[in-house]
Enzyme design. Structure first.
Site, mmCIF file in Angstrom:
data_model
loop_
_atom_site.group_PDB
_atom_site.id
_atom_site.type_symbol
_atom_site.label_atom_id
_atom_site.label_comp_id
_atom_site.label_asym_id
_atom_site.label_seq_id
_atom_site.Cartn_x
_atom_site.Cartn_y
_atom_site.Cartn_z
ATOM 1 N NE ARG A 174 -2.308 -0.619 3.324
ATOM 2 C CZ ARG A 174 -2.466 -1.512 4.689
ATOM 3 N NH1 ARG A 174 -2.598 -2.873 4.416
ATOM 4 N NH2 ARG A 174 -1.689 -1.952 5.681
ATOM 5 N NE ARG A 178 2.720 9.221 -5.315
ATOM 6 C CZ ARG A 178 1.933 9.400 -5.063
ATOM 7 N NH1 ARG A 178 2.585 11.004 -4.133
ATOM 8 N NH2 ARG A 178 0.378 9.352 -3.978
ATOM 9 N NE ARG A 250 0.513 -1.856 18.124
ATOM 10 C CZ ARG A 250 2.011 -2.063 18.498
ATOM 11 N NH1 ARG A 250 1.893 -3.319 19.825
ATOM 12 N NH2 ARG A 250 3.108 -1.511 18.745
ATOM 13 N NE ARG A 280 0.065 10.215 12.803
ATOM 14 C CZ ARG A 280 -0.888 9.550 11.473
ATOM 15 N NH1 ARG A 280 -0.381 10.093 10.665
ATOM 16 N NH2 ARG A 280 -1.881 9.830 12.169
ATOM 17 C CD GLU A 301 -0.918 9.878 15.399
ATOM 18 O OE1 GLU A 301 -0.587 8.571 14.804
ATOM 19 O OE2 GLU A 301 -1.206 10.886 14.688
ATOM 20 C CE1 TYR A 349 -7.008 2.304 10.245
ATOM 21 C CE2 TYR A 349 -6.606 2.736 7.204
ATOM 22 C CZ TYR A 349 -6.409 3.376 8.727
ATOM 23 O OH TYR A 349 -6.456 4.682 8.348
ATOM 24 C CG ASP A 351 -8.438 4.734 3.735
ATOM 25 O OD1 ASP A 351 -8.028 5.061 4.524
ATOM 26 O OD2 ASP A 351 -7.882 4.163 3.186
#
Length: 384
Positions: A174, A178, A250, A280, A301, A349, A351
């Site tokens: 995922r 690039r 988690r 992060r 976090e 999970y 979105d």
């Protein structure tokens, strides 16, 4: 028009969308949620001291290619343009994510063109790995040891609490690489943020005379009698009072702090080094770039294993959890009059756009099945 009553457990995206769709068809909808607010984990609220719109349970960025879903959410709020540009600190330097041509050139001290970068990364890759099975093998095969250790190994170890050798290769698939200078983290056609936060958007979805919402209300199976149907978006294992044990998740701990000014100059700064305990730092005013605020609200976090009483965020779904999940799915399919929905209800999970799409499809299927006097399935999208 029917006056049957449907119970929905959870006032997040799944519950709100299903409730709205069915309320508009004349059903009475009762929604219960154990928290003191609507919107679930995408709940937002303004910080009183700074005026910053804070994503209370961590940032949620809306991105989709689904035209209908995009039109749907824009019917309840105004979305502002937002591009998610993530940075990462690794080895004392700041890089751009996802790995792109700038990242590659900066990391290796080169000035490669796209075709040259492809050839170079192939030379860095471990081509002896023919069929990557683990996260680590996938990374070594496609980006090589250098980029893997700088950007993926430590971060992944902190995020999942285990070695990348224990995670499936599918997780890394995922994460794109690039070979141009595009630094927009997502590549979907529609991307944005609600002008006044997600809670206002979900309040708009719930604003219908046939919908009643009761907060700080725990769901109990014994209280479910008398409803035409139940849509349950809470934890699948929680529905059964964890009789077969707890599914693995988690969770996140947030260390909130404020700053007078601009703390890091971007919304998201990852930390790839294992020596840094947090994954992060998010600076919330940068999620609303159309606003101006002197002060700032930031979150560090920390990821850890979910324990009883914690908020579950990411389903682990490794071998042990999948075996346990199969047992819960079998148990759920013996239940009558309940459909499990959403991230927690299906232990997947999802979105936000996928959550809304599945909620719309679930409500429409219910209406179709009622018209046919047919039973509603336990899962629209089976967890396994």
């Amino acid at each position: 028009m029917t006056q049957e009553t449907i119970l929905i457990v959870g006032a997040g995206l799944s519950g709100a969308v299903i409730g709205r769709e069915l309320a508009q068809k004349g059903y009475r909808i009762e929604i219960v949620d154990s928290r003191a607010h609507i919107a679930g984990n995408c709940h937002t609220e303004r910080d009183a001291a700074t005026g910053v719109m804070v994503h209370v349970y961590g940032p949620h960025i809306f991105h989709t290619d689904d035209q209908e879903v995009w039109d749907y959410v824009n019917g309840f709020t105004t979305f502002m343009p937002y591009k998610n540009r993530v940075k990462t600190t690794s080895g004392g330097q700041v890089y751009s994510l996802p790995v792109n041509l700038h990242t590659i050139n900066q990391f290796f001290g080169k000035t490669l063109r796209p075709d040259e970068a492809r050839t170079f990364l192939e030379s860095e890759a471990d081509t002896s790995i023919a069929d990557p099975q683990t996260f680590e093998e996938q990374a070594l095969r496609f980006v090589g040891k250098g980029l893997y250790e700088a950007f993926f190994k430590g971060y992944t170890q902190k995020q999942w609490g285990c070695s990348p050798t224990a995670l499936p290769a599918s997780i890394l698939k995922r994460l794109p690489v690039r070979f141009n200078y595009e630094d927009n983290y997502f590549f979907h056609k529609y991307q944005g943020m609600p002008a006044n936060g997600y809670t206002e958007m979900i309040a708009g979805i719930l604003d219908h005379p046939n919908i009643t919402v009761r907060l700080t209300t725990d769901f109990r199976r014994e209280a479910a009698d008398g409803y035409s149907h139940i849509f349950y978006s809470g934890p699948l294992d929680g529905y059964f009072d964890y009789e077969l044990g707890r599914l693995g998740y988690r969770t996140l701990d947030f260390e909130r702090f404020t700053y007078d000014g601009d703390y890091q100059g971007c919304a998201v700064m990852n930390y790839g080094d294992v020596s840094v305990p947090y994954t992060r730092i998010t600076e919330h005013k940068h999620f609303s770039p159309w606003e101006e605020h002197r002060g700032s609200v930031c979150y560090r976090e920390f990821s850890r294993a979910c324990e009883p009483g914690d908020i579950p965020y990411y389903p682990i779904r490794l071998v042990e959890e999948k075996a346990q999940l199969a047992d819960y799915v079998a148990r759920a399919e013996q239940e009558a009059g309940v459909t499990f929905v959403g991230r927690l209800g299906t232990y997947r999970y999802l979105d936000m756009d996928v959550t809304i799409r599945e909620a719309l499809d679930t409500a429409r299927l219910y209406l179709a099945r009622r018209a046919e006097n047919a039973a509603m399935p336990t899962f629209l999208n089976p967890p396994l």
